[in-house]
Design a protein around this motif. Sequence first.
Motif, PDB file in Angstrom:
ATOM      1  N   MET A   1     114.481   1.495  37.673  1.00 28.86           N
ATOM      2  CA  MET A   1     113.291   1.968  36.988  1.00 28.86           C
ATOM      3  C   MET A   1     112.579   0.820  36.276  1.00 28.86           C
ATOM      4  O   MET A   1     111.360   0.760  36.272  1.00 28.86           O
ATOM      5  CB  MET A   1     113.701   3.067  36.000  1.00 28.86           C
ATOM      6  CG  MET A   1     112.540   3.775  35.401  1.00 28.86           C
ATOM      7  SD  MET A   1     111.659   4.686  36.679  1.00 28.86           S
ATOM      8  CE  MET A   1     110.654   5.709  35.712  1.00 28.86           C
ATOM      9  N   ALA A   2     113.332  -0.066  35.681  1.00 25.05           N
ATOM     10  CA  ALA A   2     112.742  -1.200  34.974  1.00 25.05           C
ATOM     11  C   ALA A   2     112.016  -2.126  35.953  1.00 25.05           C
ATOM     12  O   ALA A   2     110.979  -2.693  35.610  1.00 25.05           O
ATOM     13  CB  ALA A   2     113.815  -1.967  34.209  1.00 25.05           C
ATOM     14  N   ALA A   4     110.540  -1.178  38.704  1.00 29.73           N
ATOM     15  CA  ALA A   4     109.291  -0.518  39.101  1.00 29.73           C
ATOM     16  C   ALA A   4     108.219  -0.747  38.052  1.00 29.73           C
ATOM     17  O   ALA A   4     107.054  -0.995  38.387  1.00 29.73           O
ATOM     18  CB  ALA A   4     109.531   0.972  39.305  1.00 29.73           C
ATOM     19  N   LYS A   5     108.596  -0.669  36.795  1.00 31.62           N
ATOM     20  CA  LYS A   5     107.638  -0.906  35.710  1.00 31.62           C
ATOM     21  C   LYS A   5     107.155  -2.355  35.738  1.00 31.62           C
ATOM     22  O   LYS A   5     105.960  -2.620  35.598  1.00 31.62           O
ATOM     23  CB  LYS A   5     108.286  -0.588  34.362  1.00 31.62           C
ATOM     24  CG  LYS A   5     107.358  -0.721  33.199  1.00 31.62           C
ATOM     25  CD  LYS A   5     108.040  -0.342  31.891  1.00 31.62           C
ATOM     26  CE  LYS A   5     107.111  -0.533  30.727  1.00 31.62           C
ATOM     27  NZ  LYS A   5     107.749  -0.209  29.455  1.00 31.62           N
ATOM     28  N   LYS A   6     108.081  -3.274  35.934  1.00 25.93           N
ATOM     29  CA  LYS A   6     107.741  -4.690  35.994  1.00 25.93           C
ATOM     30  C   LYS A   6     106.808  -4.967  37.173  1.00 25.93           C
ATOM     31  O   LYS A   6     105.817  -5.698  37.036  1.00 25.93           O
ATOM     32  CB  LYS A   6     109.025  -5.504  36.126  1.00 25.93           C
ATOM     33  CG  LYS A   6     108.868  -6.973  35.942  1.00 25.93           C
ATOM     34  CD  LYS A   6     110.237  -7.647  35.990  1.00 25.93           C
ATOM     35  CE  LYS A   6     110.168  -9.092  35.649  1.00 25.93           C
ATOM     36  NZ  LYS A   6     111.480  -9.735  35.685  1.00 25.93           N
ATOM     37  N   LEU A   7     107.087  -4.368  38.320  1.00 24.92           N
ATOM     38  CA  LEU A   7     106.255  -4.544  39.501  1.00 24.92           C
ATOM     39  C   LEU A   7     104.863  -3.945  39.276  1.00 24.92           C
ATOM     40  O   LEU A   7     103.856  -4.558  39.649  1.00 24.92           O
ATOM     41  CB  LEU A   7     106.911  -3.888  40.718  1.00 24.92           C
ATOM     42  CG  LEU A   7     106.131  -3.985  42.024  1.00 24.92           C
ATOM     43  CD1 LEU A   7     105.991  -5.438  42.448  1.00 24.92           C
ATOM     44  CD2 LEU A   7     106.807  -3.168  43.101  1.00 24.92           C
ATOM     45  N   THR A   8     104.791  -2.789  38.636  1.00 27.90           N
ATOM     46  CA  THR A   8     103.508  -2.150  38.353  1.00 27.90           C
ATOM     47  C   THR A   8     102.655  -3.018  37.437  1.00 27.90           C
ATOM     48  O   THR A   8     101.456  -3.197  37.676  1.00 27.90           O
ATOM     49  CB  THR A   8     103.723  -0.766  37.713  1.00 27.90           C
ATOM     50  OG1 THR A   8     104.506   0.027  38.603  1.00 27.90           O
ATOM     51  CG2 THR A   8     102.415  -0.074  37.429  1.00 27.90           C
ATOM     52  N   VAL A   9     103.241  -3.575  36.401  1.00 21.80           N
ATOM     53  CA  VAL A   9     102.517  -4.457  35.486  1.00 21.80           C
ATOM     54  C   VAL A   9     102.036  -5.698  36.230  1.00 21.80           C
ATOM     55  O   VAL A   9     100.894  -6.132  36.046  1.00 21.80           O
ATOM     56  CB  VAL A   9     103.402  -4.836  34.281  1.00 21.80           C
ATOM     57  CG1 VAL A   9     102.758  -5.936  33.452  1.00 21.80           C
ATOM     58  CG2 VAL A   9     103.671  -3.619  33.423  1.00 21.80           C
ATOM     59  N   TYR A  10     102.864  -6.253  37.086  1.00 24.61           N
ATOM     60  CA  TYR A  10     102.493  -7.438  37.860  1.00 24.61           C
ATOM     61  C   TYR A  10     101.321  -7.137  38.791  1.00 24.61           C
ATOM     62  O   TYR A  10     100.351  -7.891  38.848  1.00 24.61           O
ATOM     63  CB  TYR A  10     103.705  -7.935  38.661  1.00 24.61           C
ATOM     64  CG  TYR A  10     103.399  -9.110  39.541  1.00 24.61           C
ATOM     65  CD1 TYR A  10     103.202 -10.373  39.003  1.00 24.61           C
ATOM     66  CD2 TYR A  10     103.296  -8.964  40.921  1.00 24.61           C
ATOM     67  CE1 TYR A  10     102.904 -11.458  39.813  1.00 24.61           C
ATOM     68  CE2 TYR A  10     103.006 -10.035  41.741  1.00 24.61           C
ATOM     69  CZ  TYR A  10     102.812 -11.285  41.182  1.00 24.61           C
ATOM     70  OH  TYR A  10     102.514 -12.352  41.993  1.00 24.61           O
ATOM     71  N   VAL A  11     101.400  -6.026  39.505  1.00 22.58           N
ATOM     72  CA  VAL A  11     100.320  -5.649  40.436  1.00 22.58           C
ATOM     73  C   VAL A  11      99.029  -5.397  39.671  1.00 22.58           C
ATOM     74  O   VAL A  11      97.942  -5.816  40.103  1.00 22.58           O
ATOM     75  CB  VAL A  11     100.728  -4.413  41.269  1.00 22.58           C
ATOM     76  CG1 VAL A  11      99.550  -3.836  42.028  1.00 22.58           C
ATOM     77  CG2 VAL A  11     101.853  -4.781  42.224  1.00 22.58           C
ATOM     78  N   LEU A  12      99.115  -4.733  38.536  1.00 21.79           N
ATOM     79  CA  LEU A  12      97.928  -4.474  37.718  1.00 21.79           C
ATOM     80  C   LEU A  12      97.304  -5.780  37.227  1.00 21.79           C
ATOM     81  O   LEU A  12      96.086  -5.940  37.258  1.00 21.79           O
ATOM     82  CB  LEU A  12      98.291  -3.579  36.534  1.00 21.79           C
ATOM     83  CG  LEU A  12      97.143  -3.155  35.632  1.00 21.79           C
ATOM     84  CD1 LEU A  12      96.124  -2.325  36.405  1.00 21.79           C
ATOM     85  CD2 LEU A  12      97.666  -2.357  34.449  1.00 21.79           C
TER      86      LEU A  12
END
Length: 54
Positions: A1-2, A4-12
């Motif tokens: 889960m962590a 996924a959050k890290k990847l989402t922040v990076y993509v954003l």
Amino acid sequence: MAQAKKLTVYVLAVFVLYTIIISPARAADLVQIGFEGISSAARGVGDFMTALVN
């Protein structure tokens, strides 16, 4: 889960940088619209609180 959050922040972050580089005028317009919305909401809350006090 962590991850996924890290990847989402990076993509954003990459998307925001891409948008700024490709179309800085449009990015500035979007930021201005966002700040105007926040300002309007804060003004509305202030008016509501003033009405409650009076």
